[in-house]
Design a protein around this motif. Structure first.
Motif, PDB file in Angstrom:
ATOM      1  N   GLY A 143       0.802  -1.217   0.000  1.00 57.28           N
ATOM      2  CA  GLY A 143       0.000   0.000   0.000  1.00 57.28           C
ATOM      3  C   GLY A 143       0.831   1.261   0.000  1.00 57.28           C
ATOM      4  O   GLY A 143       0.321   2.349  -0.302  1.00 57.28           O
ATOM      5  N   THR A 144       2.134   1.122   0.337  1.00 58.07           N
ATOM      6  CA  THR A 144       3.032   2.267   0.262  1.00 58.07           C
ATOM      7  C   THR A 144       3.223   2.654  -1.203  1.00 58.07           C
ATOM      8  O   THR A 144       3.336   1.790  -2.078  1.00 58.07           O
ATOM      9  N   GLU A 145       3.265   3.937  -1.470  1.00 60.71           N
ATOM     10  CA  GLU A 145       3.419   4.405  -2.846  1.00 60.71           C
ATOM     11  C   GLU A 145       4.655   3.789  -3.493  1.00 60.71           C
ATOM     12  O   GLU A 145       5.757   3.814  -2.927  1.00 60.71           O
ATOM     13  N   GLY A 146       4.478   3.217  -4.674  1.00 59.97           N
ATOM     14  CA  GLY A 146       5.586   2.641  -5.421  1.00 59.97           C
ATOM     15  C   GLY A 146       5.895   1.197  -5.104  1.00 59.97           C
ATOM     16  O   GLY A 146       6.724   0.584  -5.774  1.00 59.97           O
ATOM     17  N   THR A 175       5.005  -2.609  -5.263  1.00 55.37           N
ATOM     18  CA  THR A 175       4.149  -3.516  -6.028  1.00 55.37           C
ATOM     19  C   THR A 175       4.273  -4.939  -5.488  1.00 55.37           C
ATOM     20  O   THR A 175       5.273  -5.297  -4.884  1.00 55.37           O
ATOM     21  N   SER A 230      10.621  -2.640  -7.686  1.00 53.07           N
ATOM     22  CA  SER A 230      10.105  -1.854  -6.567  1.00 53.07           C
ATOM     23  C   SER A 230      10.723  -2.336  -5.256  1.00 53.07           C
ATOM     24  O   SER A 230      11.389  -3.368  -5.185  1.00 53.07           O
ATOM     25  N   HIS A 254       9.220  -0.908   7.999  1.00 51.19           N
ATOM     26  CA  HIS A 254      10.134  -0.490   6.937  1.00 51.19           C
ATOM     27  C   HIS A 254      11.532  -1.001   7.293  1.00 51.19           C
ATOM     28  O   HIS A 254      11.944  -0.942   8.465  1.00 51.19           O
ATOM     29  N   THR A 306       1.485   4.023   9.987  1.00 49.47           N
ATOM     30  CA  THR A 306       0.485   3.478   9.073  1.00 49.47           C
ATOM     31  C   THR A 306      -0.902   3.864   9.577  1.00 49.47           C
ATOM     32  O   THR A 306      -1.087   4.169  10.763  1.00 49.47           O
TER      33      THR A 306
END
Length: 277
Positions: free
Chosen positions: A153-156, A158, A165, A174, A194
């Motif tokens: 769901g984090t941008e970028g 996949t 990615s 993270h 989050t």
């Protein structure tokens, strides 16, 4: 922020001959009520596997399991049909979900495998099992803090099996890595929590200096010949890590910084985890 220093020699672990391992958290025959987990982070094992040996097929469920290869080769095979031989720079993520089985072997004739085996607790139970691989070169990690793993769901990010990615994880975690040269520094800025965070005003961070120079159960050497990483907060908290040492950081606020400087005489490999509290 509040720092809790964890010297390398206080980690759990064992020398089984074929496997030399350190446990940051309670694992197998090692138990310490003060080190059972840290946020979603449940296992960090620094493993060295002898040639032609490894972990036979065994089950997992309800865990996000990833391997970060430091040196050598690691062959993976699982019940989803994935077969992979990983080398330095590779990272492999298995989302255990409702249940999988896998094996991990060092099939090399003569070289030891050195890797970090990491488990995180998933954000939800009953997920469909998944498998992802990524590769990050030494150049990408040299003297920068490179993002390696980030929540789905984090941008970028996949969920392709392979790709360019960041590695996806179904957990509020993270993971960063850096190959830090002497007299060089990097900074980490605390990220927003989050959406599901129970304590949005507090973040957790754990930093460890990988024991790259070789297996050593004694106190980390701090003679200045090897890597030494000094970690400081803006408020003046400070700790210096030798190889294998770690530091738990509690009470991080969004936007605060941790500075990491290699004050030793050799390049060091840092891994940094940031989690919701």
């Amino acid at each position: 922020m509040k720092f809790q220093y964890r010297p390398s020699e206080t980690r759990g672990g064992a020398d089984h001959g074929w496997l030399k391992t350190f446990h940051t958290f309670s694992f197998a025959n090692y138990y310490d009520e003060d080190f059972e987990q840290f946020g979603a982070l449940r296992v960090i094992n620094e493993d060295r596997v002898a040639p032609k040996t490894g972990f036979p097929t065994h089950p997992h469920r309800e865990a996000e399991i990833f391997s970060y290869i430091i040196s050598g080769e690691l062959s993976h095979k699982d019940s989803m049909g994935n077969v992979e031989t990983m080398v330095r720079g590779d990272i492999q993520m298995t989302s255990g979900g409702r249940g999988i089985a896998h094996s991990e072997y060092n099939d090399h004739e003569s070289k030891q495998t050195h890797f970090l085996q990491i488990w995180a607790l998933p954000s939800q139970r009953g997920l469909t099992p998944g498998y992802y691989t990524r590769h990050f070169t030494d150049e990408e990690k040299t003297d920068v803090l490179k993002l390696i793993v980030a929540p789905v769901g984090t941008e970028g990010v996949t969920e392709e099996r392979e790709g360019k990615s960041v590695t996806p994880i179904h957990s509020p975690l993270h993971f960063f890595a850096s190959l830090l040269s002497p007299s060089t520094n990097v900074k980490h800025t605390i990220l927003p929590p989050t959406p599901a965070s129970r304590k949005p005003d507090e973040k957790l961070v754990y930093v460890q200096l990988v024991q790259s120079s070789g297996y050593n159960t004694s106190k980390a050497k701090k003679d200045g010949q090897g890597p030494l990483v000094k970690i400081t907060s803006r408020a003046g908290d400070e700790v210096t890590l030798g190889e294998g040492d770690g530091v738990f950081v509690r009470g991080g606020k969004v936007g605060e910084e941790l500075a990491m400087e290699n004050v030793g005489g050799a390049r060091g490999e840092i891994v940094l985890f940031e989690m919701d509290a």
